[in-house]
Design an enzyme around this catalytic site. Sequence first.
Site, PDB file in Angstrom:
ATOM      1  N   ARG A  57      38.315  38.070  34.038  1.00  0.00           N
ATOM      2  CA  ARG A  57      38.270  36.755  34.686  1.00  0.00           C
ATOM      3  C   ARG A  57      39.580  36.059  34.373  1.00  0.00           C
ATOM      4  O   ARG A  57      40.383  36.560  33.609  1.00  0.00           O
ATOM      5  CB  ARG A  57      37.033  35.942  34.286  1.00  0.00           C
ATOM      6  CG  ARG A  57      36.397  36.200  32.974  1.00  0.00           C
ATOM      7  CD  ARG A  57      37.251  35.835  31.812  1.00  0.00           C
ATOM      8  NE  ARG A  57      37.763  34.474  31.939  1.00  0.00           N
ATOM      9  CZ  ARG A  57      38.843  34.009  31.372  1.00  0.00           C
ATOM     10  NH1 ARG A  57      39.588  34.793  30.605  1.00  0.00           N
ATOM     11  NH2 ARG A  57      39.230  32.774  31.528  1.00  0.00           N
ATOM     12  N   ALA A  59      42.451  33.546  36.741  1.00  0.00           N
ATOM     13  CA  ALA A  59      43.057  33.786  38.058  1.00  0.00           C
ATOM     14  C   ALA A  59      44.137  34.879  38.069  1.00  0.00           C
ATOM     15  O   ALA A  59      44.078  35.799  38.897  1.00  0.00           O
ATOM     16  CB  ALA A  59      43.588  32.467  38.613  1.00  0.00           C
ATOM     17  N   ASP A 246      43.296  27.760  38.934  1.00  0.00           N
ATOM     18  CA  ASP A 246      42.942  28.837  39.871  1.00  0.00           C
ATOM     19  C   ASP A 246      43.615  28.656  41.221  1.00  0.00           C
ATOM     20  O   ASP A 246      43.677  29.590  42.026  1.00  0.00           O
ATOM     21  CB  ASP A 246      41.429  28.897  40.054  1.00  0.00           C
ATOM     22  CG  ASP A 246      40.787  29.579  38.865  1.00  0.00           C
ATOM     23  OD1 ASP A 246      40.757  28.977  37.787  1.00  0.00           O
ATOM     24  OD2 ASP A 246      40.372  30.746  39.010  1.00  0.00           O
ATOM     25  N   ASN A 257      40.597  24.022  38.861  1.00  0.00           N
ATOM     26  CA  ASN A 257      40.464  24.780  37.615  1.00  0.00           C
ATOM     27  C   ASN A 257      39.020  24.687  37.138  1.00  0.00           C
ATOM     28  O   ASN A 257      38.180  24.020  37.762  1.00  0.00           O
ATOM     29  CB  ASN A 257      41.438  24.248  36.557  1.00  0.00           C
ATOM     30  CG  ASN A 257      41.528  25.180  35.351  1.00  0.00           C
ATOM     31  OD1 ASN A 257      41.629  26.404  35.507  1.00  0.00           O
ATOM     32  ND2 ASN A 257      41.462  24.653  34.151  1.00  0.00           N
TER      33      ASN A 257
END
Length: 377
Positions: A57, A59, A246, A257
């Site tokens: 996980r 980004a 992200d 985010n």
Amino acid sequence: MNVTIRGRVRHHRTVTFDGARNAVQLIEQRLLPHEFRIVATRDFRETAAAIHDMIVRGAPAIAATAAYGLAQGARAFRERGLRAFTRHLESVYETLQAVRPTAIDPVNAMDQVRARMQAGETVAERQALALAAAEDFAQRSVEECRRIGKHSARLIRDGARVLTHCNAGWLACVDIGTATAPMYQAQAQGRRFHVFCDETRPRCQGASLTAWELAQQGISHEVIADNAAGHLMQRGEIDLVIVGADRVLGRTGEVANKIGTYTKAVLAHRHGIPFFVAVPLSTLDWRLKSGVDIPIEERDQREVLGAWGLAQTPSSGIRTPKGAERVYVRVANPGSGARNPAFDVTPGELVRGIITPRGILDPAELWPRRREMVPRV
Ligand code: MRU
């Protein structure tokens, strides 16, 4: 970064590719901080599932995973003809892109891989180009994190108390991290500082991953409950906030985010504490015109209604070598449901600076300087 396990120090990247087995290799992040295990995905569907289930996980890390996943899918093609190959590639792309919709990084990464593949005239040439492009993306991502650290280490003065949210460290990238890059660089320059890691409910990436990373690197830190940040700010115990993202909209400077980031930005603004967002170029979205258009992932309500942890008593779950098990514990009232938006959007006016590999920019400067903000592929 270096990982020390039972006294042995080894350098690891979060994501790598095994060409001989056509497999993506990932650190199984759901087991951290209790166990360090590398797992391999054997086909692009397993790679997409690993992103969805959050084995990997963050980004930039899911971007590199998606880039490798696209190459993995391309290399697994056994039929004939460029047209069938292109159709196959399209379905691989769609599968990998759909699993976590908020981050723009996987889309940018896979677009770079697809663009490079165009130079190939045969299926075999395109398959080779896909892997080369995915490897280049991963390498560039590491270099960009290093440059983020160089530009922003000066923000962390000796004795500073820094707040970070979720995990935007090396586990969320290929290496080094974004929000942690200035920390590691400031540490290398000999400065001492303290980091508060927001626990980051519901999945607790701050408590489990950021705290583990900082402990591994010997950086002073404490985990705080998500609700404690306002109190610490009010008492003058936080000097600086650095988070990852992200997706950052190049047109507006809005930042998507981990859920709770917006709350921290509002609090920081209220207390006059500088709030920075560190991103590689793959996190920049030049298309969307407004933060309301960012797709916000809604995850399983079980994440909010309970928590995962280690249990010493036997029950079902993932076993660690020491015999303990990772188990889910229901916390909320039985029968109650939950809402679980995984991300939120912070307006650019609450952000003091976007830390990029090209320097620290005011959010409003992104659009005028957009030509500098593209990767040199
Ligand atoms: O749901 P996650 O764990 O993937 O969320 C991660 C974050 O929100 C990070 O802050 C973001 O991806 C930036 S990582 C450099």
